[in-house]
Scaffold this motif. Structure first.
Motif, PDB file in Angstrom:
ATOM      1  N   GLY A  39       0.814  -1.210   0.000  1.00 21.96           N
ATOM      2  CA  GLY A  39       0.000   0.000   0.000  1.00 21.96           C
ATOM      3  C   GLY A  39       0.846   1.256   0.000  1.00 21.96           C
ATOM      4  N   ILE A  40       1.917   1.248   0.793  1.00 23.99           N
ATOM      5  CA  ILE A  40       2.811   2.400   0.824  1.00 23.99           C
ATOM      6  C   ILE A  40       3.471   2.582  -0.540  1.00 23.99           C
ATOM      7  CG2 ILE A  40       4.950   3.318   1.805  1.00 23.99           C
ATOM      8  CD1 ILE A  40       4.075   1.928   4.467  1.00 23.99           C
ATOM      9  N   GLU A  41       3.949   1.497  -1.132  1.00 24.59           N
ATOM     10  CA  GLU A  41       4.600   1.579  -2.444  1.00 24.59           C
ATOM     11  C   GLU A  41       3.657   2.110  -3.515  1.00 24.59           C
ATOM     12  OE1 GLU A  41       6.226  -2.306  -3.207  1.00 24.59           O
ATOM     13  OE2 GLU A  41       7.576  -2.173  -1.482  1.00 24.59           O
ATOM     14  N   VAL A  42       2.436   1.568  -3.543  1.00 27.24           N
ATOM     15  CA  VAL A  42       1.451   2.010  -4.539  1.00 27.24           C
ATOM     16  C   VAL A  42       1.101   3.475  -4.317  1.00 27.24           C
ATOM     17  CG1 VAL A  42      -0.957   1.715  -5.280  1.00 27.24           C
ATOM     18  CG2 VAL A  42       0.498  -0.276  -4.988  1.00 27.24           C
ATOM     19  N   SER A  43       0.938   3.866  -3.072  1.00 27.38           N
ATOM     20  CA  SER A  43       0.580   5.255  -2.772  1.00 27.38           C
ATOM     21  C   SER A  43       1.705   6.219  -3.131  1.00 27.38           C
ATOM     22  CB  SER A  43       0.204   5.394  -1.297  1.00 27.38           C
ATOM     23  OG  SER A  43      -0.968   4.653  -1.039  1.00 27.38           O
ATOM     24  N   ARG A  44       2.927   5.824  -2.901  1.00 27.18           N
ATOM     25  CA  ARG A  44       4.064   6.678  -3.300  1.00 27.18           C
ATOM     26  C   ARG A  44       4.101   6.848  -4.815  1.00 27.18           C
ATOM     27  NH1 ARG A  44       8.545   4.041   0.680  1.00 27.18           N
ATOM     28  NH2 ARG A  44       8.024   5.278   2.516  1.00 27.18           N
ATOM     29  N   ARG A  45       3.861   5.759  -5.509  1.00 30.02           N
ATOM     30  CA  ARG A  45       3.940   5.782  -6.967  1.00 30.02           C
ATOM     31  C   ARG A  45       2.774   6.543  -7.608  1.00 30.02           C
ATOM     32  NH1 ARG A  45       3.622   0.656  -7.852  1.00 30.02           N
ATOM     33  NH2 ARG A  45       1.653   0.553  -8.924  1.00 30.02           N
ATOM     34  N   LEU A  46       1.569   6.391  -7.065  1.00 31.06           N
ATOM     35  CA  LEU A  46       0.376   6.940  -7.705  1.00 31.06           C
ATOM     36  C   LEU A  46      -0.113   8.262  -7.109  1.00 31.06           C
ATOM     37  CD1 LEU A  46      -1.626   3.622  -8.163  1.00 31.06           C
ATOM     38  CD2 LEU A  46      -0.204   4.827  -9.850  1.00 31.06           C
ATOM     39  N   ALA A  47       0.370   8.633  -5.926  1.00 30.54           N
ATOM     40  CA  ALA A  47      -0.023   9.880  -5.257  1.00 30.54           C
ATOM     41  C   ALA A  47      -1.541  10.099  -5.257  1.00 30.54           C
ATOM     42  CB  ALA A  47       0.702  11.062  -5.882  1.00 30.54           C
ATOM     43  N   PRO A  48      -2.293   9.183  -4.640  1.00 27.91           N
ATOM     44  CA  PRO A  48      -3.750   9.340  -4.609  1.00 27.91           C
ATOM     45  C   PRO A  48      -4.172  10.471  -3.674  1.00 27.91           C
ATOM     46  CG  PRO A  48      -3.119   7.581  -3.147  1.00 27.91           C
ATOM     47  CD  PRO A  48      -1.858   8.020  -3.863  1.00 27.91           C
ATOM     48  N   ASP A  49      -5.415  10.882  -3.811  1.00 28.74           N
ATOM     49  CA  ASP A  49      -6.000  11.855  -2.888  1.00 28.74           C
ATOM     50  C   ASP A  49      -6.373  11.184  -1.573  1.00 28.74           C
ATOM     51  OD1 ASP A  49      -6.085  14.014  -4.856  1.00 28.74           O
ATOM     52  OD2 ASP A  49      -7.672  12.822  -5.799  1.00 28.74           O
ATOM     53  N   LEU A  50      -6.720   9.904  -1.661  1.00 23.92           N
ATOM     54  CA  LEU A  50      -7.245   9.170  -0.512  1.00 23.92           C
ATOM     55  C   LEU A  50      -6.745   7.737  -0.513  1.00 23.92           C
ATOM     56  CD1 LEU A  50      -9.396   8.801   1.827  1.00 23.92           C
ATOM     57  CD2 LEU A  50     -10.955   8.071   0.019  1.00 23.92           C
ATOM     58  N   VAL A  51      -6.405   7.240   0.677  1.00 24.66           N
ATOM     59  CA  VAL A  51      -6.130   5.820   0.858  1.00 24.66           C
ATOM     60  C   VAL A  51      -7.212   5.265   1.777  1.00 24.66           C
ATOM     61  CG1 VAL A  51      -4.541   4.087   1.762  1.00 24.66           C
ATOM     62  CG2 VAL A  51      -3.645   6.074   0.530  1.00 24.66           C
ATOM     63  N   LEU A  52      -7.931   4.276   1.297  1.00 19.61           N
ATOM     64  CA  LEU A  52      -8.886   3.526   2.114  1.00 19.61           C
ATOM     65  C   LEU A  52      -8.095   2.369   2.693  1.00 19.61           C
ATOM     66  CD1 LEU A  52     -11.849   3.278   2.994  1.00 19.61           C
ATOM     67  CD2 LEU A  52     -12.213   1.815   0.998  1.00 19.61           C
ATOM     68  N   LEU A  53      -7.832   2.395   3.991  1.00 26.28           N
ATOM     69  CA  LEU A  53      -6.834   1.545   4.627  1.00 26.28           C
ATOM     70  C   LEU A  53      -7.445   0.626   5.670  1.00 26.28           C
ATOM     71  CD1 LEU A  53      -3.802   0.901   5.119  1.00 26.28           C
ATOM     72  CD2 LEU A  53      -3.756   2.898   6.639  1.00 26.28           C
ATOM     73  N   ASP A  54      -7.325  -0.674   5.446  1.00 27.60           N
ATOM     74  CA  ASP A  54      -7.816  -1.672   6.394  1.00 27.60           C
ATOM     75  C   ASP A  54      -6.994  -1.617   7.678  1.00 27.60           C
ATOM     76  OD1 ASP A  54      -9.191  -3.841   7.472  1.00 27.60           O
ATOM     77  OD2 ASP A  54      -8.081  -5.327   6.314  1.00 27.60           O
ATOM     78  N   VAL A  55      -7.658  -1.745   8.802  1.00 33.89           N
ATOM     79  CA  VAL A  55      -6.972  -1.739  10.106  1.00 33.89           C
ATOM     80  C   VAL A  55      -6.121  -2.994  10.278  1.00 33.89           C
ATOM     81  CG1 VAL A  55      -7.380  -1.896  12.591  1.00 33.89           C
ATOM     82  CG2 VAL A  55      -8.655  -0.238  11.223  1.00 33.89           C
ATOM     83  N   GLY A  56      -6.629  -4.144   9.848  1.00 38.65           N
ATOM     84  CA  GLY A  56      -5.931  -5.406  10.071  1.00 38.65           C
ATOM     85  C   GLY A  56      -5.319  -5.971   8.807  1.00 38.65           C
TER      86      GLY A  56
END
Length: 115
Positions: A39-56
């Motif tokens: 998730g961190i890698e994808v978010s760094r690469r794509l620079a989204p406005d929002l991450v919907l992030l599972d707790v577990g």
């Protein structure tokens, strides 16, 4: 407003359902991942406005990943099959913009947290 979203959840079925639901509600789901690291890698690469992030997640707690997701420039909404009250103050303490249980996920619920 068309928000660019990355979904981070270890359940493929949930990722697919959330993607479909959010696309129908005019969000642009630009990527997904099944682990915190991914998730961190994808978010760094794509620079989204929002991450919907599972707790577990299998490799990390979503609560602990919020700062890394924020560092990518994204707002973070935590999600879980459990209710927010099950986590006490952890949602607030994480710095996330909010929490939505998976059963209550809607585009309007997300938008209300980001206002």
């Amino acid at each position: 407003m068309c928000l660019r979203v990355v979904i981070v959840d270890d359940h493929a079925r949930f990722r697919a359902q959330a993607t479909e639901l959010l696309r129908l509600e005019r969000f642009a789901v630009v990527g997904d991942a099944d682990t915190g690291r991914g998730g961190i890698e994808v978010s760094r690469r794509l620079a989204p406005d929002l991450v919907l992030l599972d707790v577990g997640l299998p490799d990390a707690s979503g609560f602990d990943l919020v700062p890394a997701m924020h560092a990518t420039g994204a707002a973070v909404v935590l999600t879980s099959s459990r209710a927010s009250r099950d986590y006490g103050h952890r949602v607030e303490e994480s710095g996330a913009e909010g929490f939505i249980s998976k059963a209550e996920l809607t585009g309007e619920a997300i938008r209300s947290l980001l206002r």
